[in-house]
Every structure is written in C-alpha cells, then in structure tokens.
Design a protein around this motif. Structure first.
Motif, PDB file in Angstrom:
ATOM      1  N   PHE A 137       0.798  -1.226   0.000  1.00 60.41           N
ATOM      2  CA  PHE A 137       0.000   0.000   0.000  1.00 60.41           C
ATOM      3  C   PHE A 137       0.840   1.290   0.000  1.00 60.41           C
ATOM      4  O   PHE A 137       0.579   2.194  -0.784  1.00 60.41           O
ATOM      5  CB  PHE A 137      -0.993  -0.006   1.180  1.00 60.41           C
ATOM      6  CG  PHE A 137      -1.918   1.165   1.208  1.00 60.41           C
ATOM      7  CD1 PHE A 137      -2.963   1.253   0.283  1.00 60.41           C
ATOM      8  CD2 PHE A 137      -1.745   2.204   2.121  1.00 60.41           C
ATOM      9  CE1 PHE A 137      -3.808   2.340   0.282  1.00 60.41           C
ATOM     10  CE2 PHE A 137      -2.597   3.302   2.117  1.00 60.41           C
ATOM     11  CZ  PHE A 137      -3.635   3.371   1.200  1.00 60.41           C
ATOM     12  N   PRO A 138       1.878   1.370   0.849  1.00 63.67           N
ATOM     13  CA  PRO A 138       2.672   2.607   0.857  1.00 63.67           C
ATOM     14  C   PRO A 138       3.276   2.926  -0.513  1.00 63.67           C
ATOM     15  O   PRO A 138       3.247   4.084  -0.939  1.00 63.67           O
ATOM     16  CB  PRO A 138       3.776   2.308   1.877  1.00 63.67           C
ATOM     17  CG  PRO A 138       3.184   1.292   2.778  1.00 63.67           C
ATOM     18  CD  PRO A 138       2.310   0.432   1.902  1.00 63.67           C
ATOM     19  N   SER A 139       3.802   1.910  -1.228  1.00 62.20           N
ATOM     20  CA  SER A 139       4.403   2.186  -2.541  1.00 62.20           C
ATOM     21  C   SER A 139       3.338   2.675  -3.521  1.00 62.20           C
ATOM     22  O   SER A 139       3.577   3.606  -4.306  1.00 62.20           O
ATOM     23  CB  SER A 139       5.067   0.951  -3.144  1.00 62.20           C
ATOM     24  OG  SER A 139       5.360   0.019  -2.159  1.00 62.20           O
TER      25      SER A 139
ATOM     26  N   SER B 246      -3.189   6.260 -16.099  1.00 60.69           N
ATOM     27  CA  SER B 246      -2.558   4.941 -16.005  1.00 60.69           C
ATOM     28  C   SER B 246      -1.812   4.604 -17.305  1.00 60.69           C
ATOM     29  O   SER B 246      -0.886   3.793 -17.308  1.00 60.69           O
ATOM     30  CB  SER B 246      -3.600   3.873 -15.689  1.00 60.69           C
ATOM     31  OG  SER B 246      -4.563   3.834 -16.714  1.00 60.69           O
ATOM     32  N   LEU B 247      -2.226   5.267 -18.407  1.00 60.06           N
ATOM     33  CA  LEU B 247      -1.537   5.026 -19.685  1.00 60.06           C
ATOM     34  C   LEU B 247      -0.092   5.523 -19.643  1.00 60.06           C
ATOM     35  O   LEU B 247       0.750   5.081 -20.421  1.00 60.06           O
ATOM     36  CB  LEU B 247      -2.273   5.731 -20.833  1.00 60.06           C
ATOM     37  CG  LEU B 247      -3.639   5.166 -21.218  1.00 60.06           C
ATOM     38  CD1 LEU B 247      -4.285   6.040 -22.268  1.00 60.06           C
ATOM     39  CD2 LEU B 247      -3.491   3.733 -21.718  1.00 60.06           C
ATOM     40  N   ALA B 248       0.190   6.449 -18.700  1.00 56.72           N
ATOM     41  CA  ALA B 248       1.548   6.976 -18.593  1.00 56.72           C
ATOM     42  C   ALA B 248       2.532   5.873 -18.217  1.00 56.72           C
ATOM     43  O   ALA B 248       3.742   6.027 -18.402  1.00 56.72           O
ATOM     44  CB  ALA B 248       1.601   8.114 -17.584  1.00 56.72           C
ATOM     45  N   ALA B 249       2.014   4.760 -17.705  1.00 55.94           N
ATOM     46  CA  ALA B 249       2.867   3.635 -17.360  1.00 55.94           C
ATOM     47  C   ALA B 249       3.680   3.171 -18.570  1.00 55.94           C
ATOM     48  O   ALA B 249       4.843   2.792 -18.435  1.00 55.94           O
ATOM     49  CB  ALA B 249       2.016   2.485 -16.818  1.00 55.94           C
ATOM     50  N   VAL B 250       3.051   3.259 -19.762  1.00 55.05           N
ATOM     51  CA  VAL B 250       3.763   2.790 -20.952  1.00 55.05           C
ATOM     52  C   VAL B 250       4.863   3.759 -21.376  1.00 55.05           C
ATOM     53  O   VAL B 250       5.698   3.450 -22.212  1.00 55.05           O
ATOM     54  CB  VAL B 250       2.812   2.522 -22.144  1.00 55.05           C
ATOM     55  CG1 VAL B 250       1.819   1.428 -21.793  1.00 55.05           C
ATOM     56  CG2 VAL B 250       2.118   3.798 -22.571  1.00 55.05           C
ATOM     57  N   LEU B 251       4.842   4.974 -20.810  1.00 56.57           N
ATOM     58  CA  LEU B 251       5.938   5.910 -21.065  1.00 56.57           C
ATOM     59  C   LEU B 251       6.951   5.851 -19.925  1.00 56.57           C
ATOM     60  O   LEU B 251       7.711   6.777 -19.704  1.00 56.57           O
ATOM     61  CB  LEU B 251       5.427   7.346 -21.209  1.00 56.57           C
ATOM     62  CG  LEU B 251       4.274   7.645 -22.159  1.00 56.57           C
ATOM     63  CD1 LEU B 251       4.140   9.149 -22.350  1.00 56.57           C
ATOM     64  CD2 LEU B 251       4.496   6.966 -23.502  1.00 56.57           C
ATOM     65  N   THR B 252       6.878   4.771 -19.152  1.00 58.93           N
ATOM     66  CA  THR B 252       7.772   4.538 -18.010  1.00 58.93           C
ATOM     67  C   THR B 252       7.649   5.568 -16.890  1.00 58.93           C
ATOM     68  O   THR B 252       8.578   5.762 -16.120  1.00 58.93           O
ATOM     69  CB  THR B 252       9.281   4.444 -18.437  1.00 58.93           C
ATOM     70  OG1 THR B 252       9.742   5.735 -18.811  1.00 58.93           O
ATOM     71  CG2 THR B 252       9.463   3.454 -19.569  1.00 58.93           C
ATOM     72  N   VAL B 253       6.504   6.251 -16.817  1.00 57.11           N
ATOM     73  CA  VAL B 253       6.275   7.129 -15.665  1.00 57.11           C
ATOM     74  C   VAL B 253       5.891   6.240 -14.484  1.00 57.11           C
ATOM     75  O   VAL B 253       4.965   5.437 -14.607  1.00 57.11           O
ATOM     76  CB  VAL B 253       5.145   8.140 -15.945  1.00 57.11           C
ATOM     77  CG1 VAL B 253       4.848   8.974 -14.702  1.00 57.11           C
ATOM     78  CG2 VAL B 253       5.517   9.048 -17.112  1.00 57.11           C
ATOM     79  N   PRO B 254       6.594   6.329 -13.350  1.00 54.96           N
ATOM     80  CA  PRO B 254       6.328   5.402 -12.235  1.00 54.96           C
ATOM     81  C   PRO B 254       5.082   5.785 -11.443  1.00 54.96           C
ATOM     82  O   PRO B 254       5.148   6.046 -10.244  1.00 54.96           O
ATOM     83  CB  PRO B 254       7.590   5.521 -11.370  1.00 54.96           C
ATOM     84  CG  PRO B 254       8.102   6.899 -11.649  1.00 54.96           C
ATOM     85  CD  PRO B 254       7.710   7.251 -13.045  1.00 54.96           C
ATOM     86  N   GLU B 255       3.958   5.836 -12.123  1.00 55.84           N
ATOM     87  CA  GLU B 255       2.732   6.232 -11.423  1.00 55.84           C
ATOM     88  C   GLU B 255       2.053   5.000 -10.813  1.00 55.84           C
ATOM     89  O   GLU B 255       2.636   3.903 -10.834  1.00 55.84           O
ATOM     90  CB  GLU B 255       1.816   7.048 -12.349  1.00 55.84           C
ATOM     91  CG  GLU B 255       1.559   6.477 -13.737  1.00 55.84           C
ATOM     92  CD  GLU B 255       0.767   5.218 -13.685  1.00 55.84           C
ATOM     93  OE1 GLU B 255      -0.425   5.346 -13.329  1.00 55.84           O
ATOM     94  OE2 GLU B 255       1.285   4.131 -14.005  1.00 55.84           O
TER      95      GLU B 255
ATOM     96  N   GLN C 209       1.851   1.670 -12.756  1.00 62.04           N
ATOM     97  CA  GLN C 209       3.162   1.074 -12.982  1.00 62.04           C
ATOM     98  C   GLN C 209       3.699   0.456 -11.685  1.00 62.04           C
ATOM     99  O   GLN C 209       4.322  -0.603 -11.720  1.00 62.04           O
ATOM    100  CB  GLN C 209       4.134   2.127 -13.511  1.00 62.04           C
ATOM    101  CG  GLN C 209       5.044   1.535 -14.564  1.00 62.04           C
ATOM    102  CD  GLN C 209       6.477   2.015 -14.394  1.00 62.04           C
ATOM    103  OE1 GLN C 209       6.879   2.451 -13.316  1.00 62.04           O
ATOM    104  NE2 GLN C 209       7.238   1.920 -15.487  1.00 62.04           N
ATOM    105  N   ALA C 210       3.456   1.108 -10.570  1.00 64.46           N
ATOM    106  CA  ALA C 210       3.893   0.568  -9.286  1.00 64.46           C
ATOM    107  C   ALA C 210       3.252  -0.789  -9.017  1.00 64.46           C
ATOM    108  O   ALA C 210       3.915  -1.735  -8.594  1.00 64.46           O
ATOM    109  CB  ALA C 210       3.543   1.552  -8.173  1.00 64.46           C
ATOM    110  N   ALA C 211       1.931  -0.866  -9.327  1.00 60.12           N
ATOM    111  CA  ALA C 211       1.222  -2.134  -9.138  1.00 60.12           C
ATOM    112  C   ALA C 211       1.802  -3.211 -10.055  1.00 60.12           C
ATOM    113  O   ALA C 211       2.022  -4.363  -9.641  1.00 60.12           O
ATOM    114  CB  ALA C 211      -0.269  -1.938  -9.419  1.00 60.12           C
ATOM    115  N   GLN C 212       2.060  -2.806 -11.307  1.00 55.57           N
ATOM    116  CA  GLN C 212       2.638  -3.728 -12.292  1.00 55.57           C
ATOM    117  C   GLN C 212       3.970  -4.313 -11.796  1.00 55.57           C
ATOM    118  O   GLN C 212       4.214  -5.513 -11.890  1.00 55.57           O
ATOM    119  CB  GLN C 212       2.916  -2.939 -13.578  1.00 55.57           C
ATOM    120  CG  GLN C 212       2.180  -3.472 -14.772  1.00 55.57           C
ATOM    121  CD  GLN C 212       2.506  -2.641 -16.007  1.00 55.57           C
ATOM    122  OE1 GLN C 212       3.017  -1.513 -15.944  1.00 55.57           O
ATOM    123  NE2 GLN C 212       2.200  -3.203 -17.155  1.00 55.57           N
TER     124      GLN C 212
END
Lengths: 353, 226
Positions: free
Chosen positions: B12-14, B162-171, B174-177
């Motif tokens: 959860f914290p991450s 959430s699409l920013a995950a594919v641009l490697t933004v650690p949102e 992406q953290a969940a992934q």
C-alpha cells in the motif's frame, strides 16, 4: 431634442423591418412605439439602443451622433421583455453592477453605491429583496428590478422593449400605472415598445403607430385615437365597423341613411365609413334615417353590454357597445330588430381602405 | 491474516506514494493546463478570425479523432526521431494536456453559447465592455453549467493517467505492475490499484458536488427566465 432618429433603414434579408423612419423625441417625454408584430417597432428601439445596427440613417442622442457608438457607450438604459437579470447575482448586485464596473476615475465609492442602490430599490418598492436572487422573485418584481438596474447608471434615455409583455393581465395593468407615476417622478426621456393599444394610450405622452416598418401616425394618445390618420390606425386602435358608403356633396350615404360629413376632402364617389362600437346610437323602434339590423347576440361584460347585429342580407357583423343601464332603458331584445345610427364616424375613400 | 491481505497492506505505501507523487500531480497539472488550452481554443472558435478558427477546429478534430495511447507513443517514442526528446513525465503531461484541451474546448464553447444573448445585451446596456461582460456575467453562469461535463473529463483523466505507465512514468498503475511481476500476484495487485483509482475518483466526485453547490447557490430552480 433627446432622441433624433434620421432616415433609419433596416432589412433582415428580404424583409424590410424599418423603412426610412425619422422621428424626434423631446426631453422628458414618454413615447410609445405601437404596432402589430413585425411592424418594426422593436427593431427601431434596438437600433436606438445600439443593440442592432441600422443599414442606413443616423441616431442622435442629445444632439450627439451615436450611430457608430457601441451600446455600452451610448448611455441608454434598456429594459428587456424577458428581464435579463443577472441570475448569478443578488438583486442588490444586479442594480449595483453598472456602477461598480465604471472606470476608477468616475466610480462612486462603496458607501455611495450602496446608498444609491438602496434608494433605487426603494423607488421600485423592492428594497426588502436586496439580498435575494432573481429566481426568488415574481415576474413583476423582476421587471421592476430590471428597471432599477437600468436607471442606476443614470441613462440619458430609457428604452423599454415590451416591458410588461411577459406578465399576466392584472400585474401588467398595475405596473403600467406605476410606470406612469414613476416617469412623472424621475422624468427621464423614455421610449417603450408595445403591441397593446390600451397600454400605449394609458402610459404615454405620445404614441407613434407603426406598421410594416413605417410610421403611420404620430401624436398624443387622444389625437391618435380620436383622429386616426388612416384606416390602419383606425382598425389597430380598437375595434371598428366598416360600412360601404357613397360620398357626395358633403354627405355620406349608407344604404339610404344620410350622414353629414364633418371632415372636408375625400371627394371620391365610393368610400368606407369607419364607426367605433361606442359611436353607434341604438333604437328599439323604427327610426328615420337609420339602419335596420337584427340583434343577434348580447354579451354583458361588467358594466358594459356588447352587441352583435347583422343587416338583412349581409354577412358583416356590426359591433356595438353601450353601458348596461342604457341597454336596459332601450328595451332591446336579443333576436329582435334594432335600428342604429352613427353619431361619430370617419370616411376614407376606397383607394386608401 | 491471509497472504493476499498482507501483500495489499505491505504494498500500500508504494502504491499510495506513486499515486500521490505521480498520478495526482499529473492529473491536476494536465487538467489545469488542458482546461486553459481548451478555453483559449473555445474563444478562438467563437470569436477569432476565420484562419484561426480553422486551426482550432483542426486541432480539436485531430486530438479527438486519434487514440490517446497513440498520441502518447508519438510524443514519447516518435518525436525523438526528429530530434525532439522529452522525459517521461513531461511527455505524458503534454499528451494529456493536448487531449484534455481538445475535449474541454467543446464543453467551454457550448456553455458560453448556452448563456442567452439577453445577458450580453443587458451587460452592454449598463456600460460593460466585452471583457467585463465575459468575465463577470457570462463566465460565472457558464461555469455552473460546465461543472458536470468538465467533471466527467476530469474523472476520465484520473484513470487515463494509467496510460503513462507505458511511457515509463512510475505512477500508480506502474507501481502495481512492478510489484505484481515480482510477487506473481496480478489479481491482488491490480485489484488494489483499481481500489485506489476508485478512491481518487470518489473523492473528486465529491469535489464536483461541492463545486456545483457553490456555483448553483443562486438557482432555486433550473431554466426559466431571470
């Protein structure tokens, strides 16, 4: 002269809204622009305000050519048929706004604005609504606030576009009497548009009757009503009966009845006799020099009795109107014969009618 | 305590950190910038000279007609080919801003036009200039009407980030992934991510209700004449 309208023309596509109209409106006068819908009265008012641009012609306000000036710089107050209050502001702010948006140099200070707004709200007898929003007021109240808002900026002229058109009959009658008294108090040159001839007669100093973009007649309410310049004005200002007449040697002859003519001119052979319902004398017995007709319908409206009569062999209904007591005295009976004779009338030659 | 719950609590914290540091700032920034762009575009379409109107229409047409994911890929992976290189976060910000700008311009245009002409005329007749009338009379009334449709755009944006995950933004996503790929617990991790998005959009919807009440305080009923 407060408002000088010089040869104004306005078209919307093929439709001629205002057709070369010129008018001068004096200081302090309350003038009605009266006409049926499509007569150009509202277009003319909006052109005076600058809400609409004329195709040609000039508008002078207090001697100053304002033709090319924007509405916001003309110094006119405008009251809209549908109020157009600022719905997101309180009544107080609605009235105060015209003052608070003035350039800093000429803007009154807060206390002065407050005093002025409250005195305007008192003038329209709604000072108790200052903190309310427009949606919490009735139509008649909204229109009075709209008037206070228009007056707040001390306009040189006040223009009202069918100001009571959206209100019910009782409120309308009340408000127009109130407007008349208010005008006598503040004496600002005003023009208002209406299609209601009674309203024009009751409120204004001067009536300008318009039709198809042109001025048909211009005069005091009495002049216009008692001496209509042409058949249009005659018919527009209240109901009227028309009788085909033969005119010769200063008399008009209608189906054997001979009436002396007061007005000179109109020497054509054929003409139309215009008679208002209250200008007909009625008799229950055969009377010389009168028209015989069948009394078809009697309607009592308060203290007045309205009659519908028909001459034998004619499709035209003749309308007559008289006080109830007079009707009783005469002893007229529905379905029986009656005799009638005009005691006031005007003749217009056929070409005009 | 079951394992899945333990994992949720541990991660959860991450996830919250990724949400608060990337998802929410990205959302807020691109919404504010996008709305400003939408406003300018709307005013251009309503009042500017014809060539500018055409340009504004072209922009709206382009960004509403192509997928957001494709736009993001073009900005982040495509543009470097012609020498324009962005870091992941700015690239995402530009993409979302342009997208929000296109959609919100249509809303802004519609609500400005929905305020009746009489309000303009009344404002002019008491001496207001165009900009005074726009600022003080038209926009406040348009804003009230704009709150629900703009909230839609906003909530959609929260999720679209959430699409920013594919641009490697650690949102957030992406953290969940990342955690899912090391723990082999995609069901748990993506459920947790979904719950967090749900939390964010719920809070934001609540904000919308408050805004509507604020801007609607003068209206005891809708419609009618004032």
């Amino acid at each position: 002269m407060s408002i000088e309208i010089q040869q104004i023309n306005k078209r919307f596509g093929d439709f001629v809204a205002v057709d070369n109209v010129s008018l001068s409106i004096e200081d302090g006068q309350l003038t009605a622009l009266l006409g049926p819908s499509g007569s150009g009265k509202t277009s003319l008012l909006r052109i005076i305000a600058g809400l609409e641009a004329a195709d040609s012609g000039r508008i002078l306000l207090h001697g100053e050519d304002s033709t090319d000036r924007h509405v916001s710089e003309r110094g006119v107050g405008f009251v809209f048929q549908h109020y157009a209050l600022f719905r997101h502001m309180t009544v107080f702010d609605n009235v105060a706004y015209g003052l608070t948006v003035k350039p800093r140099a000429v803007r009154p200070d807060k206390a002065t604005i407050r005093k002025k707004v409250m005195s305007l709200l008192e003038l329209v007898q709604l000072d108790w609504t200052a903190a309310r929003y427009p949606s919490q007021l009735s139509g008649g109240q909204r229109q009075r606030i709209a008037l206070a808002r228009a007056l707040a900026v001390e306009p040189k002229v006040l223009l009202l576009d069918e100001p009571f058109g959206a209100l019910d009959a009782k409120v309308r009658a009340e408000l127009r009497r109130w407007l008349r008294r208010l005008h006598d108090e503040i004496y600002v040159t005003s023009v208002f548009v209406t299609h209601d001839q009674e309203e024009a007669m009751e409120v204004s100093d001067r009536v300008v009757v318009m039709n198809r973009g042109r001025v048909e007649q211009d005069g005091s309410p009495e002049q216009v009503y008692d001496h209509p310049a042409n058949p249009f004005v005659y018919q527009f200002l209240g109901s009227v009966n028309r009788f085909p007449a033969r005119i010769h040697q200063g008399v008009a002859e209608v189906a054997g009845m001979v009436l002396p003519l007061a007005q000179p001119g109109d020497h054509s052979e054929q003409g139309q006799l215009y008679v208002r319902p209250h200008e007909l004398d009625l008799f229950a017995e055969a009377t010389p020099n009168s028209l015989r007709a069948q009394l078809e319908l009697v309607t009592v409206v308060g203290p007045t009795v309205r009659l519908e009569l028909r001459q034998q062999g004619s499709d035209e209904v003749i309308h007559a109107e008289l006080p109830k007591y007079r009707f009783r005295e005469l002893g007229l009976v529905q379905g029986e014969q009656a005799w009638l004779r005009p005691h006031g009338a005007r003749v217009f030659s056929e070409q005009l009618g | 305590m079951p394992d899945w719950l333990q994992l949720m609590i541990d991660s959860f914290p991450s996830l919250l950190y990724a949400g608060l540091v990337f998802t929410i700032p990205l959302t807020l920034l691109s919404f504010v910038l996008g709305l400003s762009l939408g406003f300018v575009t709307a005013l251009t379409r309503l009042y500017a000279p014809l060539p500018l109107v055409a340009l504004a229409r072209f922009y709206v047409w382009l960004f509403r007609g192509t997928p957001l994911l494709v736009q993001l890929f073009l900005i982040f992976y495509g543009l470097p080919k012609v020498g324009i290189v962005f870091d992941p976060f700015p690239a995402a910000l530009i993409g979302f801003t342009l997208n929000v700008g296109a959609y919100s311009s249509e809303i802004v245009r519609a609500v400005i036009e929905s305020v009746s002409r009489g309000q303009w005329e009344a404002a002019y007749s008491i001496g207001m200039s165009w900009s005074q009338a726009m600022r003080r009379i038209i926009l406040p009334q348009a804003t009230r009407i704009a709150v629900p449709p703009l909230s839609n755009t906003f909530i959609a944006l929260v999720k679209d980030t959430s699409l920013a995950a594919v641009l490697t933004v650690p949102e957030l996503f992406q953290a969940a992934q990342r955690i899912a790929s090391t723990t082999y617990e995609p069901l748990v991790m993506y459920t947790e991510a979904a719950l967090l998005y749900l939390l964010f959009s719920t809070v934001l919807s609540w904000g919308q209700t408050r805004l509507e009440q604020h801007y609607g305080r003068h209206a005891t009923h809708l419609g009618g004449q004032s």
